[in-house]
Design an enzyme around this catalytic site. Structure first.
Site, short mmCIF file in Angstrom:
data_model
loop_
_atom_site.label_atom_id
_atom_site.label_comp_id
_atom_site.label_asym_id
_atom_site.label_seq_id
_atom_site.Cartn_x
_atom_site.Cartn_y
_atom_site.Cartn_z
N SER A 162 0.70 -1.05 0.04
CA SER A 162 0.08 -0.13 -0.04
C SER A 162 0.80 1.16 0.09
O SER A 162 1.41 1.62 0.75
CB SER A 162 -0.92 0.00 1.09
OG SER A 162 -1.45 1.16 1.31
N HIS A 220 -1.02 -1.03 -4.70
CA HIS A 220 -2.34 -0.58 -3.73
C HIS A 220 -2.23 0.65 -3.56
O HIS A 220 -1.37 1.48 -2.84
CB HIS A 220 -2.59 -1.59 -2.59
CG HIS A 220 -3.80 -1.45 -1.95
ND1 HIS A 220 -4.95 -2.14 -2.68
CD2 HIS A 220 -4.12 -0.63 -0.93
CE1 HIS A 220 -5.99 -1.67 -1.79
NE2 HIS A 220 -5.70 -0.79 -0.90
N ASP A 244 -4.43 3.89 -2.31
CA ASP A 244 -5.63 4.37 -1.49
C ASP A 244 -6.14 5.79 -1.60
O ASP A 244 -5.42 6.81 -1.25
CB ASP A 244 -5.29 4.06 0.21
CG ASP A 244 -5.21 2.77 0.35
OD1 ASP A 244 -6.35 1.67 0.30
OD2 ASP A 244 -4.20 2.38 0.97
N MET A 287 -12.05 -5.18 4.07
CA MET A 287 -11.46 -4.61 4.94
C MET A 287 -11.14 -5.29 6.18
O MET A 287 -12.19 -5.89 6.93
CB MET A 287 -12.15 -3.44 5.33
CG MET A 287 -12.09 -2.18 4.04
SD MET A 287 -10.83 -1.77 3.13
CE MET A 287 -9.64 -1.19 4.67
C1 DX5 Z 1 -6.77 1.52 4.99
C2 DX5 Z 1 -6.25 1.24 3.59
C3 DX5 Z 1 -5.02 0.21 3.54
C4 DX5 Z 1 -4.04 0.63 4.35
C5 DX5 Z 1 -3.33 -0.70 4.74
O1 DX5 Z 1 -7.90 2.54 4.99
O2 DX5 Z 1 -7.39 0.90 2.83
O3 DX5 Z 1 -4.95 -0.04 2.43
O4 DX5 Z 1 -3.13 1.44 3.64
O5 DX5 Z 1 -2.41 -0.38 5.63
P1 DX5 Z 1 -1.81 -1.33 6.84
O6 DX5 Z 1 -1.07 -2.44 6.16
O7 DX5 Z 1 -0.62 -0.43 7.34
O8 DX5 Z 1 -2.84 -1.50 7.59
ZN ZN Z 2 -6.78 0.06 0.94
#
Ligand code: DX5
Ligand code: ZN
Length: 220
Positions: free
Chosen positions: A8, A33, A35, A137
């Site tokens: 991400s 990924h 966001d 999620m």
């Molecule tokens: C959260 C995002 C995720 C986030 C995951 O709202 O959708 O993609 O970046 O990050 P980590 O792996 O740090 O939980």
């Molecule tokens: Zn995400």
């Protein structure tokens, strides 16, 4: 088949975004990924089109764009133009989800549906055959670095059953709090894509961390 790893970018250093993009290029990661947060659907704002376009310029792997925005229909074509290969919308943000999914596919992208921790995967039953990805999620969306919600394993198993029952090709992607300790158990439950932000970018050697995640094997 080995698990798909999608680091991400939210946890990258935005002052060194080209360096971090090259790190992902040179690693065993499969996707980027990306966001997108609008400060409405989630209590945080991340980044928009200029950043997605900049990533696209250097990324040698598909952009997996996760929209955490209200009324995503307004921007589907713009995200295609910015370089999205896979586009996920939140079920909680779509009034006419079936229409949105097909609009994404008509634009030439893979269509994903993201579900919050409180949302029942049963709600996906009537669209599961139409989609390429479910972004499940495993934290409440909005921030990187949160704690993984344990109920996710049960949800993944239920979703996997629904996918099989409907002869769907949808991949199950886990987003939030993924690390080396939960990766194998998530795979055993039916996950085939792991997003990892904090676990990768806060590690001393992100390329090696990605490699270790990539080598995860299903176990209970
Ligand atoms: C959260 C995002 C995720 C986030 C995951 O709202 O959708 O993609 O970046 O990050 P980590 O792996 O740090 O939980
Ligand atoms: Zn995400």
């Amino acid at each position: 088949m080995s698990v798909i790893i999608a680091p991400s970018v939210l946890s990258a250093d935005f002052a060194n975004i080209q360096r971090d993009t090259e790190m992902i290029n040179s690693s065993e990661a499969d996707w980027f990924h990306v966001d997108i947060m609008d400060g409405m659907f989630v209590p945080n704002i991340s980044f928009g089109f200029p950043v997605v376009k900049a990533l696209k310029k250097h990324a040698q792997k598909p952009l997996d764009v996760h929209l955490m925005i209200v009324d995503p229909d307004r921007y589907l074509a713009d995200f295609k133009a910015a370089g999205a290969d896979i586009l996920s919308v939140h079920i909680e943000a779509c009034t006419h989800l079936h229409r949105t999914i097909h609009a994404i596919k008509d634009l030439g992208m893979k269509a994903g549906v993201a579900v919050n921790p409180h949302t029942s995967v049963e709600l996906l039953r009537d669209v599961i055959a139409d989609i390429d990805l479910v972004c499940m999620m495993s934290v409440n969306p909005g921030f990187g670095g949160q704690k993984f919600i344990e109920n996710t394993y049960r949800k993944v198993s239920t979703l996997k059953d629904i996918i099989i029952q409907h002869n769907s090709q949808a991949l199950i992607e886990i987003d939030g709090g993924v690390n080396q300790d939960n990766a194998g158990k998530l795979m055993a439950a039916g996950a085939s894509v792991l997003v990892a932000g904090n676990f990768v970018f806060s590690s001393p050697n992100p390329v090696e961390t990605i490699s270790k995640l990539k080598q995860s094997q299903p176990h209970t």
